[in-house]
Design an enzyme around this catalytic site. Structure first.
Site, PDB file in Angstrom:
ATOM      1  N   CYS A  69       0.853  -1.192   0.000  1.00 15.90           N
ATOM      2  CA  CYS A  69       0.000   0.000   0.000  1.00 15.90           C
ATOM      3  C   CYS A  69       0.891   1.245   0.000  1.00 15.90           C
ATOM      4  O   CYS A  69       1.790   1.373   0.824  1.00 15.90           O
ATOM      5  CB  CYS A  69      -0.874  -0.033   1.244  1.00 15.90           C
ATOM      6  SG  CYS A  69      -1.600   1.540   1.699  1.00 15.90           S
ATOM      7  N   GLU A  70       0.634   2.162  -0.919  1.00 19.31           N
ATOM      8  CA  GLU A  70       1.489   3.351  -1.013  1.00 19.31           C
ATOM      9  C   GLU A  70       1.233   4.351   0.108  1.00 19.31           C
ATOM     10  O   GLU A  70       2.036   5.241   0.334  1.00 19.31           O
ATOM     11  CB  GLU A  70       1.316   4.033  -2.366  1.00 19.31           C
ATOM     12  CG  GLU A  70      -0.014   4.693  -2.591  1.00 19.31           C
ATOM     13  CD  GLU A  70      -0.082   5.372  -3.944  1.00 19.31           C
ATOM     14  OE1 GLU A  70      -0.780   6.396  -4.043  1.00 19.31           O
ATOM     15  OE2 GLU A  70       0.540   4.896  -4.915  1.00 19.31           O
ATOM     16  N   HIS A  71       0.133   4.191   0.833  1.00 20.26           N
ATOM     17  CA  HIS A  71      -0.179   5.140   1.908  1.00 20.26           C
ATOM     18  C   HIS A  71       0.550   4.811   3.205  1.00 20.26           C
ATOM     19  O   HIS A  71       0.943   5.718   3.944  1.00 20.26           O
ATOM     20  CB  HIS A  71      -1.689   5.169   2.156  1.00 20.26           C
ATOM     21  CG  HIS A  71      -2.466   5.586   0.960  1.00 20.26           C
ATOM     22  ND1 HIS A  71      -3.665   5.004   0.596  1.00 20.26           N
ATOM     23  CD2 HIS A  71      -2.209   6.524   0.017  1.00 20.26           C
ATOM     24  CE1 HIS A  71      -4.112   5.571  -0.510  1.00 20.26           C
ATOM     25  NE2 HIS A  71      -3.251   6.488  -0.882  1.00 20.26           N
ATOM     26  N   HIS A  72       0.712   3.523   3.504  1.00 19.70           N
ATOM     27  CA  HIS A  72       1.347   3.123   4.759  1.00 19.70           C
ATOM     28  C   HIS A  72       2.537   2.187   4.553  1.00 19.70           C
ATOM     29  O   HIS A  72       3.187   1.803   5.518  1.00 19.70           O
ATOM     30  CB  HIS A  72       0.329   2.425   5.671  1.00 19.70           C
ATOM     31  CG  HIS A  72      -0.881   3.250   5.950  1.00 19.70           C
ATOM     32  ND1 HIS A  72      -2.056   3.128   5.231  1.00 19.70           N
ATOM     33  CD2 HIS A  72      -1.104   4.243   6.855  1.00 19.70           C
ATOM     34  CE1 HIS A  72      -2.944   3.995   5.683  1.00 19.70           C
ATOM     35  NE2 HIS A  72      -2.400   4.670   6.666  1.00 19.70           N
ATOM     36  N   GLN A 109      -5.064  -0.536  -4.789  1.00 18.28           N
ATOM     37  CA  GLN A 109      -5.696  -1.634  -5.522  1.00 18.28           C
ATOM     38  C   GLN A 109      -6.428  -1.147  -6.764  1.00 18.28           C
ATOM     39  O   GLN A 109      -6.441  -1.824  -7.797  1.00 18.28           O
ATOM     40  CB  GLN A 109      -6.653  -2.383  -4.592  1.00 18.28           C
ATOM     41  CG  GLN A 109      -7.260  -3.623  -5.217  1.00 18.28           C
ATOM     42  CD  GLN A 109      -8.074  -4.429  -4.234  1.00 18.28           C
ATOM     43  OE1 GLN A 109      -7.793  -4.445  -3.039  1.00 18.28           O
ATOM     44  NE2 GLN A 109      -9.111  -5.093  -4.718  1.00 18.28           N
ATOM     45  N   HIS A 128      -6.099  -5.927   3.118  1.00 21.18           N
ATOM     46  CA  HIS A 128      -5.137  -4.850   3.304  1.00 21.18           C
ATOM     47  C   HIS A 128      -4.701  -4.772   4.763  1.00 21.18           C
ATOM     48  O   HIS A 128      -5.537  -4.558   5.649  1.00 21.18           O
ATOM     49  CB  HIS A 128      -5.755  -3.511   2.876  1.00 21.18           C
ATOM     50  CG  HIS A 128      -6.020  -3.424   1.404  1.00 21.18           C
ATOM     51  ND1 HIS A 128      -5.311  -2.589   0.570  1.00 21.18           N
ATOM     52  CD2 HIS A 128      -6.903  -4.080   0.609  1.00 21.18           C
ATOM     53  CE1 HIS A 128      -5.760  -2.728  -0.680  1.00 21.18           C
ATOM     54  NE2 HIS A 128      -6.719  -3.625  -0.665  1.00 21.18           N
ATOM     55  N   CYS A 179      -3.164  -2.494   6.199  1.00 24.33           N
ATOM     56  CA  CYS A 179      -3.371  -1.166   6.781  1.00 24.33           C
ATOM     57  C   CYS A 179      -4.760  -1.049   7.410  1.00 24.33           C
ATOM     58  O   CYS A 179      -4.987  -0.194   8.265  1.00 24.33           O
ATOM     59  CB  CYS A 179      -3.157  -0.071   5.741  1.00 24.33           C
ATOM     60  SG  CYS A 179      -4.208  -0.191   4.291  1.00 24.33           S
TER      61      CYS A 179
END
Length: 198
Positions: free
Chosen positions: A87-90, A128, A156, A158
């Site tokens: 995941c690019e956010h976390h 995703q 996920h 996250c």
């Protein structure tokens, strides 16, 4: 970059990369000189190189390396393709399965290439939704079939390990091009993979 059939990637790491991981370990309050952590910065660097090797691979070239003229023009489905991404956010993992179909238009592709292009796009920092579109567009633009369908279902970390902490949630994304935009073709595809989506 041309497609390399040996799926090699550069595992060379720099002292700078190792030191950044070492600093992160220090910042969370750990002792980087502890026996179990002595080689962790190097291992983490190599792991990150592996998990993001998709940036240095060309999915279109992978498809082009195994395209063959063929008159078959019915649906081809490759389902239950395991995928692992970050995941690019976390920068936490998400993982699941992709189900992909296409209807040939004079050319087919070697079946092993479809999971390979899933890996190329999954081994990047991702969401995703974008992963679904990138796979879909790559097959559509390169193979130029009558239609393409992609469904991804993933869990996920996250959402599971932090934040809302929901352990049983699964995210499903889908995309359709060409003949799969017709409801009857789409329904046939969804029916064929439905037992995997229950």
């Amino acid at each position: 970059m041309p497609y390399n059939k040996f799926e090699e990637y550069n595992i060379n790491i720099t002292d700078d990369t190792k030191n950044r991981f070492k600093d992160i370990i220090k910042d969370i309050g750990e002792d980087v000189e502890r026996e179990g952590l002595l080689k962790t910065p190097e291992r983490a660097s190599k792991a990150m190189k592996f998990l993001t090797q998709g940036y240095h691979q060309d999915a279109a070239e992978i498809l082009k390396s195994a395209m063959f003229k063929e008159s078959y023009n019915e649906m081809v489905i490759v389902k239950d393709i395991e995928l692992y991404s970050l995941c690019e956010h976390h920068m936490l993992p998400f993982f699941g399965k992709a189900h992909i179909a296409y209807i040939p238009n004079g050319q087919i592709v070697g079946l092993s290439k479809i999971p390979r292009i899933v890996d190329v796009f999954a081994r990047r920092l991702q969401v995703q939704e974008r992963l679904t579109e990138q796979i879909l567009d790559c097959i559509n633009d390169t193979l130029k079939p009558q239609g393409v369908a992609v469904v991804i279902e993933a869990s996920h970390m996250c959402m599971m390990m932090r934040g809302v902490q929901k352990q049983n949630s699964v995210t499903t994304t889908s995309g359709f091009r060409g003949q799969f935009e017709k409801i009857e073709t789409r329904n046939e595809f969804l029916k064929l993979i439905s037992e995997k989506l229950s």
